[in-house]
Design an enzyme around this catalytic site. Structure first.
Site, short mmCIF file in Angstrom:
data_model
loop_
_atom_site.label_atom_id
_atom_site.label_comp_id
_atom_site.label_asym_id
_atom_site.label_seq_id
_atom_site.Cartn_x
_atom_site.Cartn_y
_atom_site.Cartn_z
N ALA A 66 -9.33 -5.41 5.88
CA ALA A 66 -8.53 -4.27 5.43
C ALA A 66 -7.46 -4.73 4.43
O ALA A 66 -7.73 -5.57 3.58
CB ALA A 66 -7.94 -3.54 6.63
N CYS A 67 -6.25 -4.20 4.57
CA CYS A 67 -5.20 -4.48 3.57
C CYS A 67 -4.85 -5.97 3.50
O CYS A 67 -4.22 -6.40 2.54
CB CYS A 67 -3.96 -3.67 3.85
SG CYS A 67 -4.20 -1.92 3.56
N SER A 68 -5.21 -6.75 4.49
CA SER A 68 -4.88 -8.19 4.47
C SER A 68 -5.99 -9.02 3.84
O SER A 68 -5.89 -10.26 3.82
CB SER A 68 -4.63 -8.68 5.89
OG SER A 68 -3.60 -7.94 6.49
#
Ligand code: COA
Length: 381
Positions: free
Chosen positions: A163-165
């Protein structure tokens, strides 16, 4: 002498970064006007059911709320017109054949080319490509392999989704390949076509995301250009949570009345995310800084994931021990929106040239999973 003490041991650095920004951009005003036109039409079409109490009327969105709650003023997208057409409110792209470059690979290649050019790197000398992103276009073949082929890279490639990481997890993975001697030059590409996974009819989240692509070239210092960023240390963390979720795909199909048809797109409990992720990220950064004997208060700049202006303000404050200035923690959220894994890399790409040799900074991302990744870097020259 251990491998760590050996000065000829591989040392991962960031040689260069690249950015692709779509031409189209949607202002909050345009977004809200289209959303509110949809709400008006929806409520008019269901006026009887609403009057009978069988259905709840939809509530309009507002420009003021969006800017205050998120810090976002506009966002770039791959194709604006259908997204703000109240009759459509979904992405529309010319279908492409399997023998054509996919949209996601196309923007990934554009960002990668800039990074390669900046580093003066011939694609033939790159060993691996990681496509590290949230908003995947398909399960396979890996977009990374498509990007690898389009750039003419020999070696291996794979997709990874945290995801966002994703980008910081990708940077640590690339750095580990370099340290282990498996590769000397690794491209970490984060094409994020977030517009394909966002529910444009959901008032709570329709304003959050934007499209973009970034690339980070992680290399062994022995082949990197003289002006690079040493990777001093990295730290990753994950803790399971359903508070940000996307059930894309048939394996999760159920009757709409049992699960709801909207969970094939992005859904979140924004407030819980805010409350739970801020302390987790701040603690991870401070602990890793201690391990690296870095005083967090002396970090010259933080390039944080661009999720929400309030979240970034709080995290920066906890790390630096004081409110961060725009110079200490630059924002790109206002014009890019939340671009998922690409956010911290855009912030870095656009705001690092002015720093001096020896300056230490932090690239940090966080998001669904929950997940968080921190990459401490120091300018070489
Ligand atoms: N326009 C106008 N009002 C809106 C609105 C909109 N588009 N969306 C929600 N509201 C209203 C709600 O109805 C609610 O009203 P009420 O208090 O009268 O019930 C109020 O605003 C607060 O809603 P809420 O969803 O709790 O907003 P918030 O202040 O928590 O902000 C987020 C929402 C998503 C911006 C915020 O929670 C956030 O950014 N969280 C971090 C999560 C994140 O960024 N995740 C991305 C992945 S890392």
């Amino acid at each position: 002498m251990s491998a760590h003490e050996n000065s000829t041991a591989p040392k991962p650095v960031i040689s260069a970064t690249g950015l692709f920004t779509p031409e189209d951009s949607i202002s909050n005003r345009e977004l809200v006007d289209s959303f509110n036109a949809f709400v008006e039409r929806h409520n008019a079409a269901h006026a009887d059911a609403i009057a009978a109490g069988e259905m709840e009327a939809l509530t309009p969105s507002s420009v003021e709320f969006i800017e205050k709650a998120s810090g976002i003023k506009s966002r770039h997208v791959m194709n604006k017109a259908p997204l703000i057409d109240p009759e459509i409110m979904e992405p529309r792209h010319e279908p492409r054949g399997n023998d054509e470059l996919s949209l996601m690979a196309e923007i990934g290649v554009a960002a990668a080319r800039e990074a390669l050019e900046k580093a003066g790197r011939d694609p033939a000398d790159v060993d691996a490509v990681l496509c590290a992103a949230s908003n995947m276009q398909r399960p396979y073949p890996a977009m990374a392999i498509e990007i690898q082929q389009a750039l003419g890279i020999d070696g291996f490639a794979f997709d990874m989704n945290v995801a966002c990481s994703s980008a910081t997890f990708g940077i640590q993975t690339a750095a580990d390949y370099v340290r282990a001697g498996h590769a000397k030059s690794v491209l970490v590409v984060s094409p994020e076509i977030t517009s394909g996974h966002l529910n444009w009819r959901d008032r709570d989240s329709h304003f959050i995301f934007g499209d973009v692509a970034t690339a980070v070239l992680v290399e062994d210092a022995s082949i990197a250009p003289p002006a690079h960023w040493e990777i001093l240390g990295t730290r990753l963390k994950t803790v399971f949570s359903n508070n940000i979720r996307n059930n894309f795909g048939f394996l999760n199909r159920a009757e709409p009345e049992t699960i709801g048809s909207d969970d094939k797109l992005f859904v979140q409990e924004g407030r819980k995310v805010f409350k739970e992720v801020v302390p987790m990220v701040a603690e991870m950064i401070v602990t890793e800084a201690q391990r690296l004997s870095i005083d967090p208060a002396r970090l010259r700049r933080l390039w944080l994931h661009q999720a929400n202006a309030g979240m970034n303000r709080l995290i920066a404050q906890r790390v630096l021990g004081q409110e961060a200035s725009e110079d200490e923690s630059p924002t790109v959220l206002d014009t890019y929106g939340n671009t998922s894994s690409a956010g911290s890399i855009i912030a870095f790409h656009l705001n690092h040239e002015d720093l001096e040799a020896g300056d230490t900074g932090l690239i940090c991302s966080f998001g669904a999973g929950y997940s968080a990744g921190a990459v401490f870097v120091r300018r070489s020259a």
